[in-house]
Design a protein around this motif. Sequence first.
Motif, PDB file in Angstrom:
ATOM      1  N   ALA A  10       0.853  -1.185   0.000  1.00  0.00           N
ATOM      2  CA  ALA A  10       0.000   0.000   0.000  1.00  0.00           C
ATOM      3  C   ALA A  10       0.891   1.238   0.000  1.00  0.00           C
ATOM      4  O   ALA A  10       1.675   1.440   0.931  1.00  0.00           O
ATOM      5  N   VAL A  11       0.789   2.051  -1.043  1.00  0.00           N
ATOM      6  CA  VAL A  11       1.650   3.218  -1.231  1.00  0.00           C
ATOM      7  C   VAL A  11       0.790   4.471  -1.328  1.00  0.00           C
ATOM      8  O   VAL A  11      -0.252   4.472  -1.986  1.00  0.00           O
ATOM      9  N   THR A  12       1.231   5.539  -0.661  1.00  0.00           N
ATOM     10  CA  THR A  12       0.563   6.837  -0.743  1.00  0.00           C
ATOM     11  C   THR A  12       1.558   7.860  -1.260  1.00  0.00           C
ATOM     12  O   THR A  12       2.684   7.949  -0.756  1.00  0.00           O
ATOM     13  N   ASP A  13       1.152   8.630  -2.262  1.00  0.00           N
ATOM     14  CA  ASP A  13       2.027   9.617  -2.889  1.00  0.00           C
ATOM     15  C   ASP A  13       1.245  10.914  -3.045  1.00  0.00           C
ATOM     16  O   ASP A  13       0.230  10.956  -3.735  1.00  0.00           O
ATOM     17  N   THR A  14       1.707  11.987  -2.388  1.00  0.00           N
ATOM     18  CA  THR A  14       0.991  13.254  -2.485  1.00  0.00           C
ATOM     19  C   THR A  14       1.189  13.932  -3.831  1.00  0.00           C
ATOM     20  O   THR A  14       0.447  14.857  -4.168  1.00  0.00           O
TER      21      THR A  14
END
Length: 255
Positions: A10-14
Motif C-alpha cells: 500500500a503506497v501513498t504519494d501526495t
Amino acid sequence: MVPVDDTALAVTDTGGSGTPVVYLNGSYSTQKAWRQVIADLGPDFRHITYDERARGKSKRSADYSFDAVIRDLDVVLRTRGVDRPLLVGWSYGALLGVLWAARHPDRVAGVVGVDGPFPMGWTEEADLERVRKLFRRLRFVLPLAVPFGLAARMSAAQHAEIQVESHALHAALGPTLGGLTVPVRYVIAQGDHTGDAGGEMDQARASLDPLLVRNPNLQVSARVASNHEKILAKDSPAVAGAVRELAAAVGREVG
C-alpha cells in the motif's frame, strides 16, 4: 497497491513538483506514523509513504528478510518515478535508508535517521535467544497490537527473526557508516526504549560518536527529549527541521 514478489504494498504519494521525500517505517509500524512530520513539512515537499509486507494495508508474504525490504524500496521508487529522493527512516527504517544509500549513492540525495541507525547490535546467541523467547511469550498479544502499528500480521517467530537479522546488520554497520558518501542527518532521542535493560539505548547512541568525528557526512541535526517510540509523535518538528536542513544542504530547498 504496488505488486512486488508474492505480495503487494500500500503506497501513498501526495504528488507535486516538490522535493521527493520517501518515508521508511519502523519494524512493525505503518505509514500513519509519519502524519505529523508530513503536516509539519507541508506541500513544498512530495511525500511518499508505504506499508511494508504484512504491515498496515499491505499484503502478507513468504519473505520478510531485509533483502526483501531492500527490493520493496527499489520497486516503490521505480513505480513512483522518483529520482534521488531524501530518505527519512525511523528505527528499522533508518537502517534501511542508510544501507540502501550505501548501495546506491548515486540514486539518493541524502538520509534522515530518526533515532538510528547506530553501529551496535546483539550477536551473542544468548541475547538472540532472549529476543526469540520474548516474542514466543507475546504470541497471543501480537495480533491485538497490529491495529496500533506495534506488530505485523505474521507469526511470533517471524517477528523475532526480523529483530535478530536487524541486530546482525547493526553490529556490522560501522564500516558502512564510516565510508558513507551521502549526507546523513540524525535526530536522536534521549529516553529509553520500552524494555531497555541496562542503558542499552544510551550505549547504542554513544556508539555513533566516533563515526561523527571520522565521517563529516554524518551529522546530528537535533537531540530531543522523547524516547525511541514517541519521537515521531512528540518531536515531529525536529524531524521536519532535519529534512529541511538536509534539503538545503544538498541544494534541493523548495520552500
